[in-house]
Design a protein around this motif. Structure first.
Motif, short mmCIF file in Angstrom:
data_model
loop_
_atom_site.label_atom_id
_atom_site.label_comp_id
_atom_site.label_asym_id
_atom_site.label_seq_id
_atom_site.Cartn_x
_atom_site.Cartn_y
_atom_site.Cartn_z
N MET A 1 -15.63 -0.68 -0.18
CA MET A 1 -14.59 0.27 -0.52
C MET A 1 -13.69 0.45 0.70
N ALA A 2 -12.40 0.41 0.49
CA ALA A 2 -11.43 0.54 1.58
C ALA A 2 -11.37 1.98 2.07
N ALA A 3 -11.10 2.14 3.35
CA ALA A 3 -10.94 3.48 3.92
C ALA A 3 -9.69 4.13 3.36
N THR A 4 -9.74 5.44 3.22
CA THR A 4 -8.58 6.18 2.73
C THR A 4 -7.54 6.25 3.84
N PRO A 5 -6.32 5.82 3.55
CA PRO A 5 -5.29 5.91 4.60
C PRO A 5 -4.97 7.37 4.92
N ALA A 6 -4.59 7.59 6.16
CA ALA A 6 -4.22 8.94 6.57
C ALA A 6 -2.93 9.36 5.89
N THR A 7 -2.84 10.63 5.55
CA THR A 7 -1.64 11.22 4.98
C THR A 7 -0.93 11.96 6.10
N PRO A 8 0.27 11.53 6.49
CA PRO A 8 0.95 12.23 7.59
C PRO A 8 1.14 13.71 7.26
N SER A 9 0.75 14.59 8.21
CA SER A 9 0.90 16.03 7.98
C SER A 9 2.37 16.45 8.03
N THR A 10 3.25 15.56 8.47
CA THR A 10 4.68 15.86 8.56
C THR A 10 5.47 15.31 7.38
N GLN A 11 4.78 14.72 6.41
CA GLN A 11 5.45 14.08 5.28
C GLN A 11 4.99 14.71 3.97
N SER A 12 5.91 15.31 3.23
CA SER A 12 5.58 15.90 1.93
C SER A 12 5.30 14.79 0.91
N GLN A 13 4.43 15.09 -0.04
CA GLN A 13 4.09 14.13 -1.09
C GLN A 13 3.88 14.87 -2.39
N VAL A 14 4.09 14.18 -3.49
CA VAL A 14 3.81 14.70 -4.82
C VAL A 14 2.82 13.75 -5.48
N HIS A 15 1.76 14.31 -6.06
CA HIS A 15 0.75 13.52 -6.77
C HIS A 15 0.67 14.05 -8.19
N THR A 16 0.79 13.20 -9.17
CA THR A 16 0.76 13.61 -10.57
C THR A 16 -0.35 12.88 -11.31
N ASP A 17 -0.70 13.39 -12.48
CA ASP A 17 -1.70 12.78 -13.36
C ASP A 17 -3.06 12.58 -12.71
N LEU A 18 -3.41 13.44 -11.77
CA LEU A 18 -4.66 13.26 -11.04
C LEU A 18 -5.89 13.34 -11.94
N ILE A 19 -5.92 14.30 -12.84
CA ILE A 19 -7.11 14.43 -13.70
C ILE A 19 -7.22 13.24 -14.65
N SER A 20 -6.12 12.81 -15.23
CA SER A 20 -6.20 11.66 -16.14
C SER A 20 -6.53 10.37 -15.39
N ASP A 21 -6.20 10.31 -14.09
CA ASP A 21 -6.53 9.13 -13.29
C ASP A 21 -7.96 9.14 -12.78
#
Length: 119
Positions: free
Chosen positions: A1-21
């Motif tokens: 399993m690949a390591a989870t990439p870091a999420t920059p704390s200075t960069q906003s993100q939107v994640h959708t459909d999380l439960i269905s995914d």
């Protein structure tokens, strides 16, 4: 399993459909790391009925929110039944465990509180 990439704390993100995914899989517990950086980690879990997480602790402060389903959540020997929308705050080091009563989705946010005082 690949390591989870870091999420920059200075960069906003939107994640959708999380439960269905992250479908509930028969007789399984699954998880997906959504945000991971030096400040916080956000993980979405799915549990089939009867699945459990054995007692453990985190060195970080933790917010748990049950999104769907029902589960028993134990903190320091005290058990509560959580339903969708319920939230638990765990202080760093508090031991906790859970058992899914129904198929469930749970959101977990771990926050780095090293060096911070009460506010």
């Amino acid at each position: 399993m690949a390591a989870t990439p870091a999420t920059p704390s200075t960069q906003s993100q939107v994640h959708t459909d999380l439960i269905s995914d992250l479908p509930i899989i028969k007789e399984a517990t699954t998880s997906r790391v959504v945000v991971n950086n030096d400040v916080l980690r956000f993980v979405l879990f799915s549990f089939d009925a009867g699945q459990l997480l054995t007692e453990h602790a985190s060195p970080k402060a933790v917010i748990v929110q049950l999104l769907t389903g029902k589960l028993e959540f134990t903190v320091a020997g005290e058990t509560a039944v959580l339903e969708a929308g319920d939230i638990v705050y765990l202080a760093p080091g508090d031991r906790h465990a859970l058992v899914a009563i129904e198929p469930s989705h749970l959101a977990l946010t771990m926050v780095n509180v090293d060096g911070e005082g009460d506010q």
